[in-house]
Every structure is written in structure tokens, then in C-alpha cells.
Design a protein around this motif. Structure first.
Motif, mmCIF file in Angstrom:
data_model
loop_
_atom_site.group_PDB
_atom_site.id
_atom_site.type_symbol
_atom_site.label_atom_id
_atom_site.label_comp_id
_atom_site.label_asym_id
_atom_site.label_seq_id
_atom_site.Cartn_x
_atom_site.Cartn_y
_atom_site.Cartn_z
ATOM 1 N N LEU A 1 19.468 52.366 -23.145
ATOM 2 C CA LEU A 1 18.284 51.845 -22.454
ATOM 3 C C LEU A 1 18.639 50.761 -21.442
ATOM 4 C CD1 LEU A 1 15.649 51.687 -25.339
ATOM 5 C CD2 LEU A 1 16.126 53.528 -23.735
ATOM 6 N N THR A 2 19.930 50.526 -21.238
ATOM 7 C CA THR A 2 20.366 49.554 -20.223
ATOM 8 C C THR A 2 19.902 49.982 -18.838
ATOM 9 O OG1 THR A 2 22.376 49.296 -21.556
ATOM 10 C CG2 THR A 2 22.381 48.260 -19.392
ATOM 11 N N VAL A 3 19.679 51.274 -18.679
ATOM 12 C CA VAL A 3 19.315 51.860 -17.382
ATOM 13 C C VAL A 3 18.156 51.128 -16.714
ATOM 14 C CG1 VAL A 3 18.377 53.928 -16.277
ATOM 15 C CG2 VAL A 3 20.208 54.135 -17.955
ATOM 16 N N ASP A 4 17.110 50.795 -17.472
ATOM 17 C CA ASP A 4 15.946 50.109 -16.895
ATOM 18 C C ASP A 4 16.325 48.776 -16.257
ATOM 19 O OD1 ASP A 4 14.551 52.215 -17.957
ATOM 20 O OD2 ASP A 4 12.954 50.985 -18.825
ATOM 21 N N GLY A 5 17.373 48.127 -16.780
ATOM 22 C CA GLY A 5 17.813 46.853 -16.225
ATOM 23 C C GLY A 5 18.870 47.005 -15.160
ATOM 24 N N SER A 6 19.844 47.902 -15.374
ATOM 25 C CA SER A 6 20.948 48.051 -14.421
ATOM 26 C C SER A 6 20.491 48.652 -13.093
ATOM 27 C CB SER A 6 22.068 48.903 -15.026
ATOM 28 O OG SER A 6 21.606 50.187 -15.382
ATOM 29 N N GLY B 1 26.866 46.893 -11.859
ATOM 30 C CA GLY B 1 26.308 47.881 -12.776
ATOM 31 C C GLY B 1 27.342 48.331 -13.798
ATOM 32 N N PHE B 2 28.569 48.518 -13.337
ATOM 33 C CA PHE B 2 29.663 48.913 -14.237
ATOM 34 C C PHE B 2 29.882 47.850 -15.314
ATOM 35 C CE2 PHE B 2 34.178 48.875 -15.403
ATOM 36 C CZ PHE B 2 34.353 50.197 -15.820
ATOM 37 N N ILE B 3 29.871 46.580 -14.906
ATOM 38 C CA ILE B 3 30.062 45.477 -15.855
ATOM 39 C C ILE B 3 28.914 45.447 -16.879
ATOM 40 C CG2 ILE B 3 30.119 42.956 -16.084
ATOM 41 C CD1 ILE B 3 31.492 42.911 -13.293
ATOM 42 N N ALA B 4 27.684 45.673 -16.409
ATOM 43 C CA ALA B 4 26.530 45.685 -17.317
ATOM 44 C C ALA B 4 26.678 46.788 -18.363
ATOM 45 C CB ALA B 4 25.243 45.877 -16.516
ATOM 46 N N GLY B 5 27.097 47.970 -17.940
ATOM 47 C CA GLY B 5 27.305 49.078 -18.872
ATOM 48 C C GLY B 5 28.408 48.778 -19.878
ATOM 49 N N CYS B 6 29.497 48.161 -19.403
ATOM 50 C CA CYS B 6 30.594 47.802 -20.301
ATOM 51 C C CYS B 6 30.148 46.771 -21.339
ATOM 52 C CB CYS B 6 31.769 47.237 -19.496
ATOM 53 S SG CYS B 6 32.650 48.485 -18.524
ATOM 54 N N ASN C 1 37.067 52.516 -26.596
ATOM 55 C CA ASN C 1 37.376 52.396 -25.167
ATOM 56 C C ASN C 1 36.685 53.487 -24.352
ATOM 57 O OD1 ASN C 1 38.993 50.200 -25.674
ATOM 58 N ND2 ASN C 1 40.916 51.346 -25.646
ATOM 59 N N TYR C 2 36.619 54.689 -24.903
ATOM 60 C CA TYR C 2 35.963 55.797 -24.200
ATOM 61 C C TYR C 2 34.454 55.551 -24.070
ATOM 62 C CZ TYR C 2 40.337 58.332 -24.968
ATOM 63 O OH TYR C 2 41.652 58.719 -24.979
ATOM 64 N N ILE C 3 33.861 54.997 -25.129
ATOM 65 C CA ILE C 3 32.421 54.689 -25.095
ATOM 66 C C ILE C 3 32.130 53.607 -24.059
ATOM 67 C CG2 ILE C 3 30.501 53.695 -26.411
ATOM 68 C CD1 ILE C 3 31.693 55.061 -28.903
ATOM 69 N N ILE C 4 32.948 52.555 -24.055
ATOM 70 C CA ILE C 4 32.760 51.450 -23.095
ATOM 71 C C ILE C 4 32.917 51.960 -21.662
ATOM 72 C CG2 ILE C 4 33.731 49.263 -22.259
ATOM 73 C CD1 ILE C 4 34.573 48.720 -25.213
ATOM 74 N N LEU C 5 33.963 52.758 -21.427
ATOM 75 C CA LEU C 5 34.192 53.302 -20.084
ATOM 76 C C LEU C 5 33.052 54.226 -19.668
ATOM 77 C CD1 LEU C 5 35.978 53.735 -17.593
ATOM 78 C CD2 LEU C 5 37.169 55.557 -18.848
ATOM 79 N N GLY C 6 32.604 55.084 -20.574
ATOM 80 C CA GLY C 6 31.511 56.009 -20.263
ATOM 81 C C GLY C 6 30.226 55.275 -19.911
ATOM 82 N N LEU C 7 29.902 54.242 -20.675
ATOM 83 C CA LEU C 7 28.695 53.453 -20.391
ATOM 84 C C LEU C 7 28.834 52.686 -19.078
ATOM 85 C CD1 LEU C 7 27.931 52.085 -23.975
ATOM 86 C CD2 LEU C 7 26.536 53.681 -22.667
ATOM 87 N N GLY C 8 30.039 52.200 -18.804
ATOM 88 C CA GLY C 8 30.283 51.498 -17.541
ATOM 89 C C GLY C 8 30.088 52.410 -16.341
ATOM 90 N N LEU C 9 30.660 53.618 -16.404
ATOM 91 C CA LEU C 9 30.518 54.576 -15.301
ATOM 92 C C LEU C 9 29.062 55.013 -15.133
ATOM 93 C CD1 LEU C 9 33.662 56.820 -15.962
ATOM 94 C CD2 LEU C 9 33.359 55.144 -14.124
ATOM 95 N N SER C 10 28.376 55.228 -16.241
ATOM 96 C CA SER C 10 26.972 55.635 -16.195
ATOM 97 C C SER C 10 26.114 54.594 -15.479
ATOM 98 C CB SER C 10 26.447 55.853 -17.615
ATOM 99 O OG SER C 10 25.036 55.994 -17.615
ATOM 100 N N ASN C 11 26.255 53.337 -15.888
ATOM 101 C CA ASN C 11 25.434 52.279 -15.288
ATOM 102 C C ASN C 11 25.891 51.921 -13.875
ATOM 103 O OD1 ASN C 11 23.345 51.078 -17.342
ATOM 104 N ND2 ASN C 11 25.159 51.586 -18.525
ATOM 105 N N ALA C 12 27.137 52.226 -13.537
ATOM 106 C CA ALA C 12 27.590 52.059 -12.154
ATOM 107 C C ALA C 12 26.821 53.016 -11.248
ATOM 108 C CB ALA C 12 29.087 52.313 -12.053
ATOM 109 N N LEU C 13 26.640 54.270 -11.708
ATOM 110 C CA LEU C 13 25.867 55.250 -10.938
ATOM 111 C C LEU C 13 24.401 54.842 -10.848
ATOM 112 C CD1 LEU C 13 27.300 58.660 -12.261
ATOM 113 C CD2 LEU C 13 27.788 57.533 -10.087
ATOM 114 N N VAL C 14 23.865 54.322 -11.955
ATOM 115 C CA VAL C 14 22.460 53.885 -11.970
ATOM 116 C C VAL C 14 22.262 52.727 -10.988
ATOM 117 C CG1 VAL C 14 20.656 52.833 -13.379
ATOM 118 C CG2 VAL C 14 22.058 54.668 -14.338
ATOM 119 N N ALA C 15 23.176 51.769 -11.005
ATOM 120 C CA ALA C 15 23.084 50.625 -10.090
ATOM 121 C C ALA C 15 23.246 51.069 -8.635
ATOM 122 C CB ALA C 15 24.161 49.597 -10.443
#
Length: 334
Positions: free
Chosen positions: A34-39, A68-73, A206-220
Motif C-alpha cells: 500500500l506504499t503506492v498511495d504515498g510514493s 520512490g525507490f528509497i521509499a519502496g526499499c 534482499n529480493y523482496i527489498i529490491l522488488g519493492l524498490g523497483l515497483s515504487n520507483a515506477l510508481v514515483a
């Protein structure tokens, strides 16, 4: 009507980048983020603040992606290292980002916080590309004819439409390539079966952190583009963004299928476009207004979830009836 639909297509292509980010977490990682709404707002706020302060729009957008990447991480760290529930991690980060976004937008004024930033008289990626469009070595009469048609029929320039198509499909192809690499396959496997991946001594955290970082980078990134497209960034523009992203993913998958990664990412892109078109048409109904936007979104998602199941049951019923008829016919012949 044509103007509204064309504008929806253009905006849908931009939102498709956000939908691809949502697809990475919800489908690939199986993580309800649900970070998406903020990022989304973080990307918009960062880009708008830097552009207002005089920075190049390209640099502002790049920094927005990084933030955005930092927020996801951070969400990933809360879940993996802090051992906080996945859903709660996203909610906590979303709440924190609300205040952070106010602070980011406050950098453009003397006040500590600010709820919005207008970009009416500033440059953007779209204005830069629009200027570049005029310098392309294309026959001038054809260019004038095309630009005249667009300016007379839709609320956008040719350059804007070309740019958003290039950016979105470039990201789509990069995502296709990345998810087929060794690292991408590891992230996909983590979403499918964490225990299996851990049995191979892989660090799933590490894979989860990287995946969330990339996801929120795209959202941002999507948020930064939307802010420059609409000429404004607002702290409330991210409300319900996760639902829009999910709607795009579900609609695309229901219509185009999910047999391969390439097909699925394409389905997500077209799902975002279809969602914006349906929304634009729905809002043109006389007894509906802008205040019903969230209700319409909820209805679209519900239909996208229910209809595929209903169609599947209907097909199965027809198959059973056909097999029954074939069986009865064979019995009569026998």
C-alpha cells in the motif's frame, strides 16, 4: 466525446507505468504493497518542487524515481528486517510519506509544509519534447497537418503523445527483459515459493527489498509524469492509487490473458488505458459527476473480478452439456 477519450488514452498510458509497478508487487512478489498511495505523490512532489526551484525537468524526474525507490526499499526493510506484517508495512510507509510529501512541497515556500504545487508557467519533459518535435526532419506540410488535426481535436500535442508511448513501452520491454534475467527469475521465484528459494541458500529478504524498490520507483516515475502532464502536484492525488493500479492489472489480465510475461505486461498497459476510457465514458453520464469517481472505480474492479469467473463457469457448463450430448449420442448408437 473524442476529445475526452483521446485525453484518457494519453493519461492511461502514463498511469500504465504505475500499473506495471503494482504488477511487480501484487503479481510477481505476491506482496500487498500500500506504499503506492504515498510514493505516487512523492514522485509528483519531488519533480514539481525541483522544477519550481529551477532544476531541469529530466533531472527532477530522475530524482523522483530515486526517491520512490528509497521509499519502496524502506517498506521492504520494515517487513524483512523489522518483521512487520506486509500489509502493515505498506500502511505505515504510506502514512509516513504523507508528512514527507508535505515537507517536500514546502521546500518551494517559506512555510515548512505545503499541500500543492502549481506548474502552470514552468518547463516539463513534455514541453521539452514538444520543442524537439518541431525540430525533427519531417516534411513541414505533413507536420503542420498532423499538428493541426491534433490541436483541433484533442487537448494534447503530438509530442506529448509520442513521448508517453515511447516511455511506457520502453519500460514495458525493460521489465520483460529484467524478469527473464537471473535476478528477475529469483524475484519471481521468491513470490511463488519463498521456502524453496531459501533452500538454495538465497537471501529472499534482499529480493523482496529490491522488488519493492523497483515497483515504487515506477510508481514515483508515473507520479512525476502525471504532475508535469496536469501541471500540478497535490498531496491528495495519490488517494486510491493502489485501487486504480489493481483495476488496470485485473482488467488487462481478464481481457488479454497471462500466458507469458510479455503478454501479461502488455495486458497491464492496455488495462490501464481501458480503465481510463471506461472512466471517461462513465463520467459523461448525466447523473454521475466527479464526486462519484471512487464509486465508479470500485464498480469497475468488482466487475473485472466477477465477470471472468462468471464467463469461466458459463464455458464449463457448456462443455459439460456438450459432453453429455456426445455421451447420450454414443449410447444411442451403441
Amino acid at each position: 466525446m473524442f476529445t475526452a477519450i483521446f485525453g484518457s488514452v494519453e493519461l492511461g498510458i502514463i498511469y500504465a507505468i504505475m500499473a506495471l509497478g503494482v504488477y511487480l508487487t501484487f503479481r510477481i512478489l505476491d506482496f500487498p504493497d500500500l506504499t503506492v498511495d504515498g510514493s505516487f505523490v512523492t514522485g509528483a512532489a519531488t519533480a514539481a518542487a525541483m522544477i519550481t526551484l529551477g532544476y531541469n525537468p529530466l533531472l527532477a524526474t530522475a530524482v523522483a524515481i530515486l526517491v520512490g525507490f528509497i521509499a519502496g526499499c524502506c517498506t521492504g526493510l520494515l517487513h524483512t528486517k523489522g518483521k512487520i506484517n506486509a500489509l502493515l508495512s505498506g500502511i505505515l510507509m504510506m502514512i509516513a510519506l504523507y508528512s514527507i510529501n508535505l515537507r517536500i512541497m514546502g521546500t518551494t515556500t517559506e512555510a515548512a509544509t505545503r499541500p500543492n504545487i502549481p506548474l502552470l508557467n514552468t518547463d516539463s519533459i513534455f514541453s521539452m519534447f514538444g520543442a524537439f518535435w518541431t525540430t525533427l526532419p519531417i516534411d513541414e506540410s505533413f507536420k503542420n497537418m498532423l499538428s493541426g488535426f491534433i490541436s483541433g481535436a484533442v487537448p494534447a500535442t503530438v509530442g506529448t503523445l509520442v513521448l508517453v508511448i515511447i516511455i511506457t513501452f520502453a519500460i514495458k520491454f525493460i521489465a520483460d527483459w529484467f524478469l527473464k534475467t537471473e535476478l528477475g527469475l529469483a524475484i519471481r521465484a521468491t513470490g511463488d515459493n519463498k521456502r524453496m528459494i531459501r533452500s538454495f541458500s538465497a537471501n529472499t529478504d534482499n529480493y523482496i527489498i529490491l522488488g519493492l524498490g523497483l515497483s515504487n520507483a515506477l510508481v514515483a516515475f508515473s507520479g512525476a509524469l502525471v504532475a508535469q502532464y496536469t501541471k500540478a502536484a497535490d498531496v491528495s492525488m495519490g488517494v486510491g492509487m493502489i485501487v486504480i493500479g489493481l483495476a488496470s492489472v485485473i482488467i488487462g489480465e481478464a481481457i488479454f490473458g497471462t500466458k507469458t510475461i510479455v503478454r501479461t505486461t502488455l495486458a497491464v498497459v492496455f488495462g490501464a488505458i481501458i480503465y481510463r476510457i471506461v472512466l471517461a465514458i462513465a463520467l459523461r453520464i448525466e447523473w454521475l459527476d466527479a464526486g462519484d469517481l471512487k464509486l465508479i472505480t470500485a464498480i469497475i474492479v468488482i466487475l473485472a473480478l466477477i465477470l471472468p469467473q462468471f464467463m469461466s463457469k458459463l464455458k464449463e457448463k457448456k462443455r459439460k452439456a456438450k459432453r453429455k450430448q456426445q455421451f447420450e449420442a454414443s449410447m444411442k448408437e451403441g
